[in-house]
Design an enzyme around this catalytic site. Structure first.
Site, PDB file in Angstrom:
ATOM      1  N   LEU A  57       0.839  -1.148  -0.119  1.00 20.43           N
ATOM      2  CA  LEU A  57      -0.080  -0.042   0.051  1.00 20.43           C
ATOM      3  C   LEU A  57       1.010   1.255  -0.004  1.00 20.43           C
ATOM      4  O   LEU A  57       1.765   1.348   0.877  1.00 20.43           O
ATOM      5  CB  LEU A  57      -0.847   0.130   1.204  1.00 20.43           C
ATOM      6  CG  LEU A  57      -2.249  -1.026   1.202  1.00 20.43           C
ATOM      7  CD1 LEU A  57      -2.760  -0.686   2.632  1.00 20.43           C
ATOM      8  CD2 LEU A  57      -2.965  -0.683   0.215  1.00 20.43           C
ATOM      9  N   ASP A  58       0.419   2.248  -0.945  1.00 15.81           N
ATOM     10  CA  ASP A  58       1.433   3.260  -0.792  1.00 15.81           C
ATOM     11  C   ASP A  58       1.467   3.975   0.544  1.00 15.81           C
ATOM     12  O   ASP A  58       0.426   3.778   1.255  1.00 15.81           O
ATOM     13  CB  ASP A  58       0.773   4.566  -1.622  1.00 15.81           C
ATOM     14  CG  ASP A  58       0.865   4.247  -3.208  1.00 15.81           C
ATOM     15  OD1 ASP A  58       1.767   3.135  -3.518  1.00 15.81           O
ATOM     16  OD2 ASP A  58      -0.046   4.751  -4.176  1.00 15.81           O
ATOM     17  N   ARG A  59       2.317   4.654   1.064  1.00 17.35           N
ATOM     18  CA  ARG A  59       2.675   5.394   2.444  1.00 17.35           C
ATOM     19  C   ARG A  59       1.215   6.192   2.593  1.00 17.35           C
ATOM     20  O   ARG A  59       0.823   6.070   3.825  1.00 17.35           O
ATOM     21  CB  ARG A  59       3.811   6.313   2.481  1.00 17.35           C
ATOM     22  CG  ARG A  59       4.195   6.819   3.568  1.00 17.35           C
ATOM     23  CD  ARG A  59       5.180   7.519   3.835  1.00 17.35           C
ATOM     24  NE  ARG A  59       5.863   8.112   4.963  1.00 17.35           N
ATOM     25  CZ  ARG A  59       6.940   8.538   5.191  1.00 17.35           C
ATOM     26  NH1 ARG A  59       7.875   8.886   4.364  1.00 17.35           N
ATOM     27  NH2 ARG A  59       7.066   8.925   6.705  1.00 17.35           N
ATOM     28  N   HIS A 166       0.258   3.264  -8.200  1.00 14.74           N
ATOM     29  CA  HIS A 166      -0.767   4.406  -8.234  1.00 14.74           C
ATOM     30  C   HIS A 166      -1.912   4.310  -9.340  1.00 14.74           C
ATOM     31  O   HIS A 166      -2.299   5.290  -9.855  1.00 14.74           O
ATOM     32  CB  HIS A 166      -0.001   5.744  -8.467  1.00 14.74           C
ATOM     33  CG  HIS A 166       1.115   6.172  -7.697  1.00 14.74           C
ATOM     34  ND1 HIS A 166       1.869   7.165  -7.736  1.00 14.74           N
ATOM     35  CD2 HIS A 166       1.369   5.420  -6.256  1.00 14.74           C
ATOM     36  CE1 HIS A 166       2.802   7.200  -6.750  1.00 14.74           C
ATOM     37  NE2 HIS A 166       2.587   6.206  -5.762  1.00 14.74           N
TER      38      HIS A 166
END
Length: 252
Positions: A57-59, A166
């Site tokens: 998961l992106d930050r 993304h």
């Protein structure tokens, strides 16, 4: 503020799932050499055993984050993710009134990070990427921002069938409904207004649901991450339902 311990959504002898808060890296990264806290190490210390990351998961994205507890299960889970057989459902708050239902099938070229990907090959062809979107709610306020006399927002359900970098953020931006507080793919004028007016500067993207067949037991797991008080308070300000059960939707 990232909590000392993470909420455990599910745990057995093979897997553990937690609710990752926005702002927490999954593991050590060249993106922030000075960061000292990571989801992987936090979960390891919390449950007292080594964990293996099986997806990312992106930050700035919050929600369901899954780890395996042994290398064999990690391999099996990685194969499931690669085969696109895992159902993933996100919620996003976006700019504008989003369409009732739309599927974006737009190949995405890999976006290289100058630090983390500096040795990677940047000549790869765009990869197939598909995301289904459904507008769940809308809101508007009489505030002039930029060239618009009012601001409009949507709560959007996002179901990706591929897992590109993304992907959801880029696909929503592609249809002109960027996620609020997305500094890379969003509308910075709207982001500034939103953060100032509503007091929230985190990316408004939440990985709320994950469903798949357990690679060892065969059980169908339906993992749900709570949205948390900050999001529910925002939903109340928007005039949307502000209870967790209203958003616990699972695949048909």
């Amino acid at each position: 503020m990232v909590p000392e311990e993470l909420d455990v959504i599910f745990q057995d002898d093979y897997l553990v799932a937690v609710n990752k808060p926005s702002g927490l890296l999954v593991h050590r990264s060249f993106l922030d050499k000075h960061e000292t806290r990571f989801a992987m190490q936090t979960v390891r210390d919390q449950i007292g055993q080594h964990v293996f990351p099986v997806h990312r998961l992106d930050r700035p994205t919050s929600g369901v984050l899954l780890f395996a507890l042994d290398s064999n299960t990690a391999r099996q889970m990685s194969e499931l993710f690669a085969s696109s057989t895992i159902y993933k459902r996100y919620l996003a708050v976006t700019r504008g009134f989003a369409p009732g239902s739309v599927t974006v099938d737009k190949p995405l070229k890999y976006q290289h990070d100058k630090i983390a990907d500096k040795f990677s090959n940047d000549d790869k062809e765009p990869q197939q990427a598909t995301t289904a979107f459904r507008c769940l709610n809308t809101a508007s306020f009489d505030h002039a921002v930029g060239k618009y006399p009012s601001v409009r927002y949507s709560l959007v359900e996002c179901v990706p069938t591929t897992g590109r970098k993304h992907q959801i953020r880029r696909h929503l931006n592609h249809i002109n409904h960027p996620i609020l507080n997305d500094v890379n793919h969003g509308d910075n004028t709207q982001n500034h207004f939103f953060a100032t007016h509503f007091g929230i500067s985190r990316l408004l993207l939440m990985a709320q649901t994950m469903s798949f067949d357990h690679p060892v037991t065969g059980e169908t797991l339906q993992l749900q991450a709570d949205l948390g008080s900050e999001m529910l308070e925002l939903f109340e300000k928007m005039g949307w339902e502000n209870n967790e059960e209203a958003y616990r939707l699972l695949p048909d």
